[in-house]
Motif scaffolding. Structure first.
Motif, mmCIF file in Angstrom:
data_model
loop_
_atom_site.group_PDB
_atom_site.id
_atom_site.type_symbol
_atom_site.label_atom_id
_atom_site.label_comp_id
_atom_site.label_asym_id
_atom_site.label_seq_id
_atom_site.Cartn_x
_atom_site.Cartn_y
_atom_site.Cartn_z
ATOM 1 N N ARG A 160 -11.326 0.914 -2.732
ATOM 2 C CA ARG A 160 -10.806 -0.247 -2.825
ATOM 3 C C ARG A 160 -9.806 -0.764 -2.154
ATOM 4 N N GLY A 161 -10.208 -2.310 -1.731
ATOM 5 C CA GLY A 161 -9.237 -3.196 -1.033
ATOM 6 C C GLY A 161 -9.997 -3.177 -0.008
ATOM 7 N N PRO A 162 -9.141 -3.946 1.504
ATOM 8 C CA PRO A 162 -9.476 -4.662 1.840
ATOM 9 C C PRO A 162 -10.281 -3.318 3.392
ATOM 10 N N LEU A 163 -11.088 -3.614 4.254
ATOM 11 C CA LEU A 163 -12.003 -2.652 4.784
ATOM 12 C C LEU A 163 -10.504 -1.616 5.408
ATOM 13 N N PRO A 164 -9.771 -3.032 6.401
ATOM 14 C CA PRO A 164 -8.495 -1.830 7.432
ATOM 15 C C PRO A 164 -7.710 -0.942 6.245
ATOM 16 N N ARG A 165 -6.780 -1.924 5.543
ATOM 17 C CA ARG A 165 -6.283 -0.448 4.618
ATOM 18 C C ARG A 165 -6.864 0.799 4.208
ATOM 19 N N ARG A 166 -8.906 0.187 3.824
ATOM 20 C CA ARG A 166 -9.683 1.571 3.645
ATOM 21 C C ARG A 166 -9.137 2.584 4.447
#
Length: 227
Positions: A160-166
């Motif tokens: 979950r969350g933004p792509l950079p965080r993933r």
């Protein structure tokens, strides 16, 4: 057992090497894309249990490679069209290489590879390296999934969350994976030392290895004797 497991592992590795080489010598993004499409079609047609995870990983890595290389080329003064062509060609090369060897490795068991190495009379050290490489890749994949499940259980939202965080969370799993890999390597080395592994000692094969691998049947009793 997968149907491709009956094919000689060195034949599959040679085919993977040819496909990946074609991808690397491709002169344009279109040619490399065609080769990558053929490889992806083969991956999907094999219907391996890990296909879905591989496709998701390649979609993520391919997009990152294309974006990063495009920005790098443009930053160095390359025209945008040429930068995109070179970046796509690099991404397609990556897909062709990983996809072809993914099929070759996932459809090869350690026992089949060991029998093929014995049939070719390969040195014991080389045989050990090949078998450990083929055997360690599935173990590392399972360990990577186990680390992800452990982190999810502790509340880390990996999906979950933004792509950079993933992407950052996915890279963070590499540290415990590296630690576990070193531990497995140390355990294997200790086991070989305890059991007195000698690469000079010849091993026998329990399979007939040609273009295909055929399991040999050993009779439990001597047919010439009567009891």
């Amino acid at each position: 057992m997968h149907r491709l497991d009956r094919i000689n592992p060195f034949v599959k590795l040679l085919a993977a090497l040819v496909l990946s080489s074609l991808g690397w010598v491709a002169g344009s993004a279109v040619t490399a894309g065609v080769i990558a499409a053929v490889v992806l079609a083969a991956v999907i047609a094999c219907r391996l249990p890990q296909t879905r995870g591989y496709l998701k990983l390649m979609a993520l890595v391919g997009g990152l490679v294309t974006l990063s290389w495009t920005l790098s080329f443009v930053w160095n003064g390359t025209p945008l069209a040429a930068a995109i062509d070179d970046a796509l060609r690099m991404a397609f090369r990556l897909i062709a290489t990983t996809g072809s060897f993914f099929v070759a490795i996932e459809t090869t068991s350690a026992g089949t590879l060991l029998a093929a190495c014995s049939r070719l009379r390969l040195p014991g050290s080389l045989t050990l390296v090949l078998v450990l490489v083929i055997g360690m890749i599935p173990l590392m994949r399972e360990e990577f999934q186990s680390i992800g499940e452990t982190q999810r259980a502790r509340g880390l939202e990996l999906d979950r969350g933004p792509l950079p965080r993933r992407v950052l969370y996915a890279l963070a799993r590499g540290v415990p994976l590296m630690v576990q890999t070193f531990r497995m390597a140390e355990t294997i080395a200790l086991a070989l030392s305890i059991y007195g592994f000698d690469p000079k000692m010849a091993r026998t094969s329990w399979r007939d290895i040609g273009w295909l691998t055929i399991q040999t049947d050993f009779p439990l009793t001597n047919p010439g004797r009567t009891t």
